[in-house]
Design an enzyme around this catalytic site. Sequence first.
Site, PDB file in Angstrom:
ATOM      1  CB  VAL A  48       3.985  -0.152   3.109  1.00 36.88           C
ATOM      2  CG1 VAL A  48       4.349  -1.247   4.100  1.00 36.88           C
ATOM      3  CG2 VAL A  48       3.850   1.173   3.813  1.00 36.88           C
TER       4      VAL A  48
ATOM      5  CG  ASP B 207      -2.010  10.295  10.465  1.00 33.52           C
ATOM      6  OD1 ASP B 207      -3.209  10.659  10.361  1.00 33.52           O
ATOM      7  OD2 ASP B 207      -1.371   9.821   9.519  1.00 33.52           O
TER       8      ASP B 207
ATOM      9  N   GLY C 182       0.836  -1.196   0.000  1.00 34.51           N
ATOM     10  CA  GLY C 182       0.000   0.000   0.000  1.00 34.51           C
ATOM     11  C   GLY C 182       0.862   1.233   0.000  1.00 34.51           C
ATOM     12  CD  GLN C 183       2.344   5.733  -2.043  1.00 34.80           C
ATOM     13  OE1 GLN C 183       2.688   4.830  -2.792  1.00 34.80           O
ATOM     14  NE2 GLN C 183       3.131   6.754  -1.723  1.00 34.80           N
ATOM     15  N   GLY C 184       1.541   4.749   2.084  1.00 37.57           N
ATOM     16  CA  GLY C 184       1.267   5.585   3.247  1.00 37.57           C
ATOM     17  C   GLY C 184       1.607   7.028   2.940  1.00 37.57           C
ATOM     18  N   GLY C 185       1.492   7.853   3.912  1.00 41.63           N
ATOM     19  CA  GLY C 185       1.728   9.273   3.734  1.00 41.63           C
ATOM     20  C   GLY C 185       3.156   9.583   3.333  1.00 41.63           C
ATOM     21  CG  PHE C 186       5.928  10.140   5.800  1.00 36.89           C
ATOM     22  CD1 PHE C 186       6.216  11.457   5.482  1.00 36.89           C
ATOM     23  CD2 PHE C 186       5.262   9.874   6.979  1.00 36.89           C
ATOM     24  CE1 PHE C 186       5.869  12.484   6.333  1.00 36.89           C
ATOM     25  CE2 PHE C 186       4.905  10.898   7.825  1.00 36.89           C
ATOM     26  CZ  PHE C 186       5.201  12.208   7.512  1.00 36.89           C
TER      27      PHE C 186
ATOM     28  CE  LYS D  68       5.217   3.845   6.871  1.00 45.75           C
ATOM     29  NZ  LYS D  68       4.714   4.730   7.920  1.00 45.75           N
TER      30      LYS D  68
END
Length: 835
Positions: A530, A641, A523-527, A544
């Site tokens: 992953v 968050d 998936g794609q996190g804020g930074f 990450k």
Amino acid sequence: MRRRISCSSSSALFSFFFLLSWPACSVSSGEDTLSPDRPLLDDGATALVSSGGRFRLGFFSPNGSTNRYVGIWYNKISIQTVVWVANRRQPIATLSGNLSLTNNGTLIITGEDNSTAIWSSGSPASGLRNPVARILDDGNFVVVEEAGSNDDDPNSFAWQSFDFPSDTFLPGMVLRQKQLRTGAILNINFTAWMSSTDPAPGQYTLGLNVQGDPQVFIWRGTQPFWRGGPWNGRWFSGIPEVAENASWLINVNVEQNINQISYSAINQSSVIVREIMDSSGHIQILVWIEAEQRWSVCWDIPKDPCDLMSSCGPNTYCSSNTSPQCACLPAFHPRNQRNWDLWDWSDGCTRTTPLDCQNNTDGFFTLSGTKLPDTSRSTVNANLSLVECRALCFSNCSCRAYAPSNISGIESGCLIWTDDLTDIKVYRSGLGQDLYVRLAAADLASAISEALRSHSNRNILMIVLLPLAILFLASVAYSIWRWKKRSSHIDYEAEEKDMELPLFDLNTIKDATDGFSTYNKLGQGGFGPVYKGKLGEDQQIAVKRLSKTSSQGVDEFKNEITLIAKLQHRNLVKLLGCCIQGGERLLIYEYMFNGSLDTFLFGEAQTVLLDWRARYNIILGVARGLLYLHHDSRLRIVHRDLKASNILLDKDMNPKISDFGMARIFGGEESESITKRVVGTYGYMSPEYIINGIFSIKSDVFSFGVIVLEIISGKRNRDADQSMEQLNLLGNLWIKWKEGKYIDLVDKNFSHLLSENQILRCIKVGLLCVQKKPEDRPTMSSVLAMLVSVDNISLLPEPKQPGFFIARPSSVSSDVNIRELESVNQVSITEIAGR
Ligand SMILES: *[C@@H]1O[C@H](CO)[C@@H](O)[C@H](O)[C@H]1NC(C)=O
Ligand SMILES: *[C@@H]1O[C@H](CO)[C@@H](O)[C@H](O)[C@H]1NC(C)=O
Ligand SMILES: *[C@@H]1O[C@H](CO)[C@@H](O)[C@H](O)[C@H]1NC(C)=O
Ligand SMILES: *[C@@H]1O[C@H](CO)[C@@H](O)[C@H](O)[C@H]1NC(C)=O
Ligand SMILES: *[C@@H]1O[C@H](CO)[C@@H](O)[C@H](O)[C@H]1NC(C)=O
Ligand SMILES: *[C@@H]1O[C@H](CO)[C@@H](O)[C@H](O)[C@H]1NC(C)=O
Ligand SMILES: *[C@@H]1O[C@H](CO)[C@@H](O)[C@H](O)[C@H]1NC(C)=O
Ligand SMILES: *[C@@H]1O[C@H](CO)[C@@H](O)[C@H](O)[C@H]1NC(C)=O
Ligand SMILES: *[C@@H]1O[C@H](CO)[C@@H](O)[C@H](O)[C@H]1NC(C)=O
Ligand SMILES: *[C@@H]1O[C@H](CO)[C@@H](O)[C@H](O)[C@H]1NC(C)=O
Ligand SMILES: *[C@@H]1O[C@H](CO)[C@@H](O)[C@H](O)[C@H]1NC(C)=O
């Protein structure tokens, strides 16, 4: 003792004057005496006034009510403050009341039906020939013989209102007293009003429990609620601060022989002071501040959860500075470990090794700074010395603990407990007293080491008393010394070790993730993205990869991850290591088999899998993880968050909080901080954070509340409901809650027939967490306590309006500018800059 500015001759003249000028037979305002031929009639104004002018007695209506009651209130205070009510249960609906005195000295109140008394003082013990009733200047309403009455001598009173108080303890009253006139011992209870508008007896009663060593109690109904502890010669064991600070105010006068214990009275000086049992279960001492025309609360109990008798079970002690608040006595362990872990401490603790009385090997462990355990079932002997007390306890196999009963001067007297030890509180150092707990020899050493190790309870001091085994004492001391040496050494090594976070080689990670192949992308996190990976044979990891544009410097990055690496809790995702090499910055986490919570809640396919038990387990787990961040770890951390997509689930569906990229660490006293750069996720951020950039543990509590409500409703907070276009989930829930239809919003995908109560509790706690004002929101420790509590739900506070936001960002606030930075897979990171 009681001073009354007597003016009986002038009051006689006064009545004489009125008798002449007004032959009608009722009293007029300003008099202080009621006689059989002159009743007090309710005309809305007439009242008796004590001779010194301090108190007034008459008919009144409480604020917010039109019912009429006979009561006593302060005459010279601008806020009507009622200290006594006669007909508490039988209000009169109209201005028809009649307070009269019969010829034999009984006070009677009649209402509309003037033939039946709705209240009566009962018949006085001895026949009076010419009774009068008089309001005295200390607020006591008394019935006395008119001729030769002595208002200073309570023994001349045929009846007094001080013996039948309402909720107010006035200077001069006593809780327990031997009445000289009758020889009877009188125990007095103070019962709170039902509410501020209804003087009927409410839930809470204050009185003396005379079993064992007498103690002041608050009961809720018939259940013990708070315990003041026994009088120890200087203070009530449960309220040491009174000895320290309020002694100018409260003059406790204890005459302790078998028959007469008169715990009494507030210092009678020129200050106007009263003590009340209020309708929410608090004892308060209030002082009138003339200059500001208000009552000021100068003492209030119970004030923390440890004050409540139900807090921790038997053989535990409660400390309000630690989290969790309850701990087993040294060398005891939880009776029911599972409930204990769920913060249900009611089963209490049990001895690890049974006592071995016959062989005389037991010893005593000193628990310092305590509120002594409940003495209702203990025996007290004031004649013994402390040494004799210890010998007595040692020789009696059912003795579990002892303490001196009088610590004034040299410690003396003897209190012995032969039952479980309940309701012990440990105070901050300098307060409280020593309790000597009997332990088996085998447990003494471990109890001592346990206490030494406990960082949070430094004020628990140990002394070992072994009457018969001095050699053994020496060997214990030696082993403690050995143990201390060893354990401090171990501690040091552990500290060194966990400073170092494993550094992984970039190539290892590239291999593990097949060169960051898209196939492995989770998936794609804020930074950044992953990836899933595999280290060696069977360790699965999540990697990450921080985007290269991230502005954080290498030192800050390292520093932050080192701190986060120290956090170890089963509800936090574990950071296994990192990699800083060739411009790459990677974080390596344990792999979470079931991915993130949001896919279960909001993804179509999987919703059915999450039944209520699983949801409840997730709520508790997240609460525990967050509590650890806020209070339990050595650092105080605000996550900033928290959201459903940052809650990961392991293969057993246990939740773990992840993504500490935005977490902030707070120093010792610091409790909130302001940032110009508001980062977080829309829908989970609290109003004060969005608007003013203020974040604190309470902004995390807000996010937690949103997650709870999402878990229950299965709906995202930012989704607008079709039927109420402009309201988000919080807004909708709030409205349904107000209408009592909250069950409409519970996710239809799980059956809630059997758990409605638990669901309702979670909704209420969720709503408490998302209240608009941060100071109204509970801390995580109270959240957890509320979630696992077995109390009636109605005892939880009522939530106020949530800080909910309208779904369209444009309407949030005109001077806030929201810019969507990134929106991937329904995860949005929003930056909001105040102008
Ligand atoms: C009665 O209520 C009003 C308004 O709520 C308040 O201003 C006033 O102080 C109250 N009086 C007393 C005696 O509590
Ligand atoms: C008040 O009560 C007394 C005693 O019950 C009675 O004698 C008297 O008449 C009553 N007065 C009025 C005005 O009802
Ligand atoms: C006192 O007077 C009341 C009413 O007049 C009567 O009911 C009661 O029995 C009397 N009590 C005694 C002890 O005489
Ligand atoms: C009750 O009130 C009625 C009418 O006002 C009056 O005639 C009667 O004497 C009163 N009785 C008492 C006991 O006061
Ligand atoms: C005071 O109240 C408690 C609790 O309701 C009760 O157990 C006790 O008997 C009462 N004492 C007196 C003297 O009424
Ligand atoms: C006593 O008063 C001092 C000063 O007002 C305060 O700092 C202290 O906390 C008080 N002690 C207790 C036990 O309330
Ligand atoms: C009562 O209060 C007064 C003034 O505050 C003080 O001087 C006096 O010592 C107090 N009396 C007692 C017995 O504590
Ligand atoms: C206590 O004495 C009994 C015999 O009376 C013995 O069996 C037991 O081992 C002794 N326990 C200890 C701890 O010495
Ligand atoms: C304590 O001592 C007094 C006087 O010596 C005696 O009267 C009393 O009975 C003793 N009390 C107990 C519990 O032994
Ligand atoms: C031990 O103490 C309890 C409570 O004081 C008492 O009832 C019991 O008789 C005592 N037993 C012995 C053997 O003295
Ligand atoms: C407590 O001990 C002190 C000094 O030894 C003594 O003056 C006092 O009377 C004792 N109090 C009680 C309640 O026994």
